[in-house]
Write a protein that holds these residues in place. Structure first.
Motif, short mmCIF file in Angstrom:
data_model
loop_
_atom_site.label_atom_id
_atom_site.label_comp_id
_atom_site.label_asym_id
_atom_site.label_seq_id
_atom_site.Cartn_x
_atom_site.Cartn_y
_atom_site.Cartn_z
N ALA A 217 1.95 12.09 2.95
CA ALA A 217 3.32 11.66 3.41
C ALA A 217 3.90 11.35 2.13
CB ALA A 217 3.40 10.72 4.58
N ALA A 218 3.26 10.29 1.57
CA ALA A 218 3.76 9.76 0.32
C ALA A 218 4.49 10.54 -0.73
CB ALA A 218 2.72 8.70 -0.49
N LEU A 219 3.90 11.87 -0.70
CA LEU A 219 4.80 12.98 -1.42
C LEU A 219 6.14 13.48 -1.09
CD1 LEU A 219 1.45 15.30 -1.65
CD2 LEU A 219 2.08 13.86 -3.72
N TRP B 128 -3.62 5.27 -12.19
CA TRP B 128 -5.09 4.46 -11.94
C TRP B 128 -4.89 3.10 -11.40
CZ3 TRP B 128 -9.54 6.53 -11.57
CH2 TRP B 128 -10.05 7.78 -12.32
N ALA B 129 -3.67 2.34 -11.91
CA ALA B 129 -3.44 0.95 -11.66
C ALA B 129 -2.92 1.02 -10.02
CB ALA B 129 -2.31 0.45 -12.50
N ALA B 130 -2.23 2.03 -9.89
CA ALA B 130 -1.85 2.21 -8.25
C ALA B 130 -3.13 2.20 -7.56
CB ALA B 130 -0.75 3.34 -8.16
N ALA B 131 -4.12 3.27 -7.93
CA ALA B 131 -5.44 3.37 -7.26
C ALA B 131 -6.03 2.25 -7.07
CB ALA B 131 -5.95 4.65 -7.73
N ALA B 132 -6.19 1.59 -8.03
CA ALA B 132 -6.97 0.25 -8.05
C ALA B 132 -6.52 -0.64 -7.15
CB ALA B 132 -7.18 -0.13 -9.63
N GLY B 133 -4.99 -0.87 -7.19
CA GLY B 133 -4.34 -1.81 -6.28
C GLY B 133 -4.64 -1.29 -4.77
N LEU B 134 -4.47 -0.09 -4.58
CA LEU B 134 -4.82 0.39 -2.92
C LEU B 134 -6.17 0.01 -2.52
CD1 LEU B 134 -3.48 4.19 -2.85
CD2 LEU B 134 -3.10 2.07 -1.09
N ALA B 135 -7.32 0.24 -3.64
CA ALA B 135 -8.81 -0.03 -3.20
C ALA B 135 -8.94 -1.52 -3.09
CB ALA B 135 -9.39 0.91 -4.38
N LEU B 136 -8.88 -2.18 -4.23
CA LEU B 136 -9.17 -3.51 -4.25
C LEU B 136 -8.32 -4.42 -3.32
CD1 LEU B 136 -10.23 -3.60 -7.88
CD2 LEU B 136 -11.80 -3.14 -5.95
N LEU B 137 -7.17 -4.34 -3.49
CA LEU B 137 -6.11 -5.29 -2.92
C LEU B 137 -5.86 -4.88 -1.36
CD1 LEU B 137 -4.19 -7.86 -3.47
CD2 LEU B 137 -2.52 -6.23 -4.13
N SER C 175 0.87 -1.19 -0.04
CA SER C 175 -0.08 -0.07 -0.04
C SER C 175 0.97 1.31 -0.11
CB SER C 175 -0.98 -0.22 1.16
OG SER C 175 -0.31 0.17 2.49
N PHE C 176 1.90 1.28 0.63
CA PHE C 176 2.82 2.27 0.70
C PHE C 176 3.83 2.48 -0.63
CE2 PHE C 176 2.55 0.79 4.99
CZ PHE C 176 2.24 1.78 5.74
N LEU C 177 3.59 1.44 -1.57
CA LEU C 177 4.13 1.62 -2.76
C LEU C 177 3.24 2.30 -3.63
CD1 LEU C 177 6.09 0.85 -5.16
CD2 LEU C 177 4.92 -1.29 -5.31
N PHE C 178 2.14 1.79 -3.70
CA PHE C 178 0.81 2.21 -4.62
C PHE C 178 0.83 3.79 -4.11
CE2 PHE C 178 -0.80 -2.28 -4.71
CZ PHE C 178 -0.15 -2.39 -5.84
#
Length: 298
Positions: free
Chosen positions: A86-88, A211-220, A20-23
């Motif tokens: 913080a990820a920024l 968008w792929a990162a957002a989807a990974g955060l949300a679903l996975l 999640s921190f990567l995404f």
């Protein structure tokens, strides 16, 4: 004794939450902190709501909606936005190590609010854990333009929110099913973040990678992770499941190194060791030989 299947799921959960921190690092720059957090909880809601409906649990959302709104704010909306902020400016590895202070805040809040006792081991653990945070943040705590001090404070505020949410959930939602709590909190967070996310939406359309990162955060990292988490809680209990806290930084550091070429310094390694040792003592997983009388309630 933990079975191999449970151990495998515990490692899988740590790997997912470490990712999640990567995404967040991959998506926050293009979406912005609040829109990314809003997408995360909205996507998780879309995954969890049908599962709760299949178990005939939607009535619990109506019954406990006020408490679920508070948990959605404290356990999802605020901390997810703070971590995305913080990820920024700080690495996925450092964010994950600061996230490991969540049980320390949880112990303090439970002591003050629920009257749970703190013995010598736990007090020493709290002191060690926060000493590790100071050690980690010493070189980062610059509040000048370009500094990372605000990002470090954002992570610590997020973990404080988690600690408060844990005690609030125990007091107000102990009769609510875990899946209903997970679903209701994500749906509530989505409602709370919808307006600010629309107001702060990015001017340019984010890339396919964002968008792929957002989807990974949300679903996975949110939907699937919650399912794994509560299933482990029911099978091996909270004391064993909380061990995931110790595994997440290792995975986050590996993902950051593999996909973002982030460095892992000796300072981060030392700070991580101090934080994790303090957390183990604060949770009672490790104990000092001499046990002074407990402070507070039982």
């Amino acid at each position: 004794m933990i079975k191999r299947l449970d151990l495998g799921e515990l490692l899988l959960l740590a790997a997912i939450w470490g990712a999640s921190f990567l995404f967040m690092r991959l998506g926050a720059h293009e979406f912005g902190a609040i829109p990314l957090a809003a997408l995360r909880v909205a996507g998780a809601s879309l995954l969890l709501l049908p599962l709760l409906a299949m178990r005939q649990g939607l009535g619990e959302l109506r019954q406990y909606w006020r408490a679920l709104l508070v948990v959605g704010l404290l356990n999802s909306a605020l901390p997810f936005a703070l971590y995305s902020y913080a990820a920024l400016s700080i690495s996925a590895g450092l964010s994950s190590i600061l996230n490991a202070t969540t049980p320390l805040w949880g112990a303090i809040v439970a002591w003050i609010w629920l009257g749970q006792g703190l013995n010598g081991s736990r007090i020493m653990g709290l002191a060690l854990g926060f000493a590790g945070v100071v050690f980690l943040a010493w070189e980062q705590a610059s509040f000048k333009p370009g500094g990372s001090g605000w990002a470090v404070l954002a992570c610590l505020l997020a973990t404080l929110c988690y600690g408060i949410a844990a005690s609030y959930t125990k007091r107000q939602l102990s009769a609510c099913s875990p899946l209903a709590v997970a679903t209701g909190s994500q749906f509530s967070a989505a409602l709370l973040l919808a307006g600010p996310a629309l107001w702060l939406r990015p001017e340019a359309l984010p890339s396919a990678g964002a968008w792929a990162a957002a989807a990974g955060l949300a679903l996975l990292c949110t939907g699937v992770a919650y399912i794994l988490y509560f299933r482990l809680m029911s099978r091996i209990g909270p004391s064993n499941t909380i061990a995931v806290t110790f595994l997440i930084p290792g995975f986050a550091v590996v993902w950051g190194w593999l996909f973002l070429s982030e460095a892992f310094t000796w300072t981060m390694a030392g700070g991580c060791a101090i934080v994790l040792l303090g957390t183990a003592l604060a949770l009672g997983l490790l104990k000092l030989r001499a046990q002074p009388a407990a402070l507070g309630g039982s």
